[in-house]
Write an enzyme that holds these catalytic residues in place. Structure first.
Site, PDB file in Angstrom:
ATOM      1  CG  ASP A 225      -0.067  -0.098   2.527  1.00 16.88           C
ATOM      2  OD1 ASP A 225       0.135  -1.232   2.992  1.00 16.88           O
ATOM      3  OD2 ASP A 225       0.427   0.938   3.019  1.00 16.88           O
ATOM      4  CG  ASP A 227       1.260   4.970   5.654  1.00 16.50           C
ATOM      5  OD1 ASP A 227       0.690   4.060   6.277  1.00 16.50           O
ATOM      6  OD2 ASP A 227       1.710   5.983   6.212  1.00 16.50           O
TER       7      ASP A 227
HETATM    8  N1  ADE Z   1       2.270  -2.877   6.985  1.00 18.90           N
HETATM    9  C1  ADE Z   1       1.753  -2.865   5.739  1.00 18.90           C
HETATM   10  N2  ADE Z   1       1.381  -1.622   5.374  1.00 18.90           N
HETATM   11  C2  ADE Z   1       1.669  -0.816   6.438  1.00 18.90           C
HETATM   12  C3  ADE Z   1       1.519   0.586   6.694  1.00 18.90           C
HETATM   13  N3  ADE Z   1       1.001   1.400   5.779  1.00 18.90           N
HETATM   14  N4  ADE Z   1       1.923   1.062   7.897  1.00 18.90           N
HETATM   15  C4  ADE Z   1       2.464   0.231   8.815  1.00 18.90           C
HETATM   16  N5  ADE Z   1       2.618  -1.089   8.637  1.00 18.90           N
HETATM   17  C5  ADE Z   1       2.228  -1.610   7.460  1.00 18.90           C
END
Ligand code: ADE
Length: 289
Positions: A225, A227
């Site tokens: 992703d 974030d």
């Molecule tokens: N693990 C996978 N995506 C994450 C994110 N955006 N923030 C923290 N841990 C994660």
């Protein structure tokens, strides 16, 4: 290690993260319930046999699922001291750790792999993070938190799979946050301004404890992703799991290639971490009586 069905040493372990609770395609020869002075590890340690394609030798590999067999252990609850101590007690001296991560850089797209070389600690001090306390003081170097020897091999393997759809970023700084909630947008932007490449909740204290245990440790990150700093939708669990699932075949090819390479004869000293053996005695500052 001398499991019921197999006797011998196991130098290499794989720690699986979210979406990688087992290593399909490998022959399981034992399942060990190890207990340690720091409690029980996250899961039984399975011993897998892998036939190395370079020398046809069979190598034993230990596998541990960080979040438990049913993904029931939150990142701040992972018994990292027990996990590392349990692996070390059966002979493990090198660890390849997998983790799903959020991307903090446009160029690191979902499903890309990153081999980090630096860490910024944003955990909150609630996780037990050292073996050295309660009477024995030691300070270990951590300027380079990962093992460059293992990293070099992992990068070569990743690049060799580029034709099969693996996209690899050779270096990066991983932010380790406490969680379990994801970051705020302001935090996410701050991490970007610090030079963060990716973010997860799992590399610490695992990497610190491996260093204290004289185990060579490298994480392989898979981006799931952007974030919440990015214009696309904010990170959700569905997003993380979805990308992990659809990229599982690449993750499996990657582990297989890394195990093939590590099992090659010329890497015997590396996987038994000869370069780290005995290093801790220089870190202990409690006088020996
Ligand atoms: N693990 C996978 N995506 C994450 C994110 N955006 N923030 C923290 N841990 C994660």
């Amino acid at each position: 290690y001398d499991g019921a069905n197999h006797t011998g040493s196991v130098s290499i372990a794989v720690i699986g993260g979210t979406g990688l609770r087992e290593l399909p395609g490998f022959t399981q020869v034992a399942s060990l319930n190890v207990s340690t002075p720091w409690g029980e590890p996250s899961s039984p340690i399975t011993i897998l046999h892998h036939q190395c394609k370079h020398n046809n030798k069979t190598v034993a590999v230990a596998f541990l699922s960080r979040h438990g067999p049913h993904h029931q252990i939150a990142p701040h609850e992972v018994p990292a001291r027990a996990n590392i101590a349990a692996l070390r007690s059966i002979g493990v001296r090198s660890i390849i750790a997998f983790s799903a991560v959020g991307s903090l850089q446009e160029a690191i797209k979902p499903r890309d792999f990153v081999i980090p070389d630096q860490i910024i600690d944003r955990t909150k001090g609630v996780r037990p993070w050292t073996y050295f306390e309660g009477g024995v003081v030691a300070h270990v170097p951590f300027g380079d938190p990962f093992d460059e020897g293992i990293a070099k091999i992992v990068r070569e393997c990743g690049h060799s799979l580029e034709g099969e759809g693996v996209v690899l970023h050779d270096r990066g700084t991983i932010i380790c946050m406490e969680g379990p909630q994801f970051s705020t947008r302001a935090e996410s932007n701050m991490y970007r301004s610090w030079g963060g490449s990716v973010i997860n909740m799992s590399v610490l204290p695992e990497a610190k404890l491996a260093r204290e245990a004289e185990i060579a440790y490298q994480m392989i990150c898979m981006s799931t992703d952007y974030d919440c700093w990015h214009d696309s939708a904010d990170v959700t669990v569905e997003m993380v799991m979805g990308h992990m699932k659809s990229n599982a075949a690449n993750a499996r090819h990657f582990v297989t290639a890394v195990l093939d390479a590590l099992a090659a004869d010329e890497h015997a000293d590396l996987i038994t971490a000869k370069h780290l053996a005995g290093s801790i005695k220089f870190g202990v500052s409690t006088p020996q009586t």
